[in-house]
Design an enzyme around this catalytic site. Sequence first.
Site, mmCIF file in Angstrom:
data_model
loop_
_atom_site.group_PDB
_atom_site.id
_atom_site.type_symbol
_atom_site.label_atom_id
_atom_site.label_comp_id
_atom_site.label_asym_id
_atom_site.label_seq_id
_atom_site.Cartn_x
_atom_site.Cartn_y
_atom_site.Cartn_z
ATOM 1 N N GLY B 72 -40.360 8.692 10.660
ATOM 2 C CA GLY B 72 -39.892 8.163 11.938
ATOM 3 C C GLY B 72 -40.371 8.977 13.132
ATOM 4 O O GLY B 72 -40.775 8.415 14.156
ATOM 5 N N SER B 73 -40.356 10.288 13.010
ATOM 6 C CA SER B 73 -40.769 11.129 14.139
ATOM 7 C C SER B 73 -42.241 10.923 14.471
ATOM 8 O O SER B 73 -42.616 10.838 15.643
ATOM 9 C CB SER B 73 -40.503 12.607 13.846
ATOM 10 O OG SER B 73 -39.118 12.839 13.824
ATOM 11 N N ASN B 152 -28.356 6.876 16.529
ATOM 12 C CA ASN B 152 -28.102 7.597 15.287
ATOM 13 C C ASN B 152 -26.751 8.297 15.255
ATOM 14 O O ASN B 152 -26.169 8.469 14.199
ATOM 15 C CB ASN B 152 -29.215 8.619 15.031
ATOM 16 C CG ASN B 152 -29.522 9.472 16.239
ATOM 17 O OD1 ASN B 152 -29.680 8.968 17.356
ATOM 18 N ND2 ASN B 152 -29.581 10.771 16.053
ATOM 19 N N GLN B 180 -32.641 4.002 12.578
ATOM 20 C CA GLN B 180 -31.266 3.831 12.089
ATOM 21 C C GLN B 180 -30.920 2.372 11.845
ATOM 22 O O GLN B 180 -30.035 2.055 11.062
ATOM 23 C CB GLN B 180 -30.267 4.417 13.097
ATOM 24 C CG GLN B 180 -30.324 5.918 13.216
ATOM 25 C CD GLN B 180 -29.750 6.638 12.016
ATOM 26 O OE1 GLN B 180 -28.914 6.107 11.290
ATOM 27 N NE2 GLN B 180 -30.212 7.853 11.794
ATOM 28 N N SER B 200 -38.403 4.384 9.151
ATOM 29 C CA SER B 200 -38.460 5.467 8.188
ATOM 30 C C SER B 200 -37.867 4.975 6.872
ATOM 31 O O SER B 200 -36.997 4.106 6.874
ATOM 32 C CB SER B 200 -37.640 6.629 8.757
ATOM 33 O OG SER B 200 -37.408 7.574 7.763
ATOM 34 N N ALA B 201 -38.329 5.522 5.750
ATOM 35 C CA ALA B 201 -37.850 5.028 4.452
ATOM 36 C C ALA B 201 -36.563 5.700 3.984
ATOM 37 O O ALA B 201 -35.728 5.085 3.341
ATOM 38 C CB ALA B 201 -38.932 5.232 3.389
ATOM 39 N N HIS B 202 -36.397 6.986 4.349
ATOM 40 C CA HIS B 202 -35.304 7.729 3.698
ATOM 41 C C HIS B 202 -33.912 7.394 4.231
ATOM 42 O O HIS B 202 -32.915 7.877 3.689
ATOM 43 C CB HIS B 202 -35.564 9.237 3.748
ATOM 44 C CG HIS B 202 -35.324 9.875 5.077
ATOM 45 N ND1 HIS B 202 -34.183 10.595 5.338
ATOM 46 C CD2 HIS B 202 -36.059 9.902 6.200
ATOM 47 C CE1 HIS B 202 -34.250 11.046 6.589
ATOM 48 N NE2 HIS B 202 -35.373 10.636 7.116
ATOM 49 N N THR B 238 -55.282 10.655 3.557
ATOM 50 C CA THR B 238 -55.101 9.901 2.318
ATOM 51 C C THR B 238 -53.666 9.400 2.231
ATOM 52 O O THR B 238 -52.727 10.145 2.476
ATOM 53 C CB THR B 238 -55.443 10.792 1.104
ATOM 54 O OG1 THR B 238 -56.820 11.141 1.206
ATOM 55 C CG2 THR B 238 -55.186 10.073 -0.209
ATOM 56 N N CYS B 326 -22.540 24.189 17.946
ATOM 57 C CA CYS B 326 -22.707 25.106 16.827
ATOM 58 C C CYS B 326 -23.455 24.467 15.668
ATOM 59 O O CYS B 326 -24.035 25.161 14.852
ATOM 60 C CB CYS B 326 -21.355 25.600 16.338
ATOM 61 S SG CYS B 326 -20.787 26.977 17.326
#
Lengths: 144, 392
Positions: B72-73, B152, B180, B200-202, B238, B326
């Site tokens: 995605g990035s 997100n 998302q 994105s796939a994950h 590749t 934090c």
Amino acid sequence: MYSKTVMEHFTNPRNVGEIENADGIGEVGNVKCGDIMRMYLKIEDNTIKDVKFKTFGCGSAIASSSMATELIKGKTIDEAMNLTNKAVADALDGLPPIKMHCSVLAEQAIKAALLDYSKKNNIHIEGLEDINFDDDLHDHDIEE
Amino acid sequence: MREYIYMDNAATTPVKDEVLEEMMPFFKEKYGNPSSIYSLGQTSKVAVEKAREQVAKSIAAKKEEIYFTAGGSESDNWAIKGIAYKNKKKGNHIITSKIEHHAVLHTCEYLEKDGFEVTYLNVDKDGIVDLEELKNSIKDTTILITIMTANNEIGTIEPIKEIGEIAKSKGIIFHTDAVQAMGNIKIDVNDMNIDLLSMSAHKVYGPKGIGALYVRKGIKLDSLITGGGQERNKRAGTENVPAIVGMGKAIELAYENLEEHNNKLISLRDNLIKKIEDSIDEIKLNGHRTKRLPGNVNFSFKYIEGESLLLSLDMVGIAGSSGSACTSGSLDPSHVLLGIGLDHEIAHGSLRLSLGDFNNEEEINYVVEELKKIVQKLRMMSPLYDKLEGEK
């Protein structure tokens, strides 16, 4: 990320709470940065008879508060004045670099409470004259 | 100890069995390079093209409009930089929003240092982009509008179709980060007038390190990764064949089961929201109550800090995330929470629980019970809560 000791103090923090009619109360940190520590001291014969804390903050802020109270309980004012942030961090078996400011907050909260005590009782405590609690502790670059 | 309860599906998801099964042969047996002419290479080529078809179909695009990337990035970087540099003679103005993912925001900031001008649109208290402000921000020099499909952190779904119409009517290219949204809402790039779309796939039960960029036919953009002639000369390197195969399968599964997935998640989500609201006071639901991703729950708990909350949840076997400073490793809490107008204190006390296909009602009940105890414990420790008690 955190040592076992940090997690243990975070899970079972010592000396949480307030002291009624405390002899000295100190509060440091600010809401904007996400941590505030308040320390209550009961002082008799120049000795810290009791200490309690309340903290809004992350795991290491709570653990640092807990450890710092343990390290000064029963000690003299001079001994409490000598407590450094490094001693707090070392006693916790280290803090991640980005969290070192939590140990600085703990040191400063104790000093702020001692300053309050000295003002209330019109006494002089060596080492409190030049303390600046407005220092920005949050550059997260404090040396370990 | 009970099983670990994973409620951070917006961070990443496990790879589904069916997906992994499709991927496996492409590691050892069918290892050919898709650019090779012999049959082993062509087997890989066929697999990559099948995956391209699967991905294209899910957003009603053509196969030739899908380019695989490393995630995605990269897709966001490529879309924004690629369009900006290709069109710099035409104009230098880009419009985005204040609550985009950092892959978009930091890319825009990078371009600002290189002479581009960027408008960061405000959002309302629920995180929805102001369409009037969007229209008023458009100038003669505007070359790109980039607004996320869904956020997100707070799960808010943006009015993408309306934004697409505005962009189209002004002849401006429209990119959306749908990382998302993919697998959670129906996307039709034609109906929504989307010119470029990152995915994105994950996040949809596929492998990490693989993504895609949809580029509408006729839209030209500079390459980000230059080198060999892969991906029709647009993206060198590749092909990550097993991951591409996994992405195709994961997205196909997600859209086959979209309705079932959504019905289940929306019901779980609304139950979790209701139970938290019923059992803990002084909290705030972040994001839009209905225009939100099916699995997204985001609350701020007053007087406590998010990292303490996450550590405490982890100790009872629950994984979530937070927008506190934090946990972000920076000084400020999440830009999204500040963007919807939360003050710092409330933003530090945020918790995101993002549900997925493997969560169930029993887990929801356990999480609510534990959360209730943890919030109470941390509040009893907090000097902010104490001040409030004193005032009562």
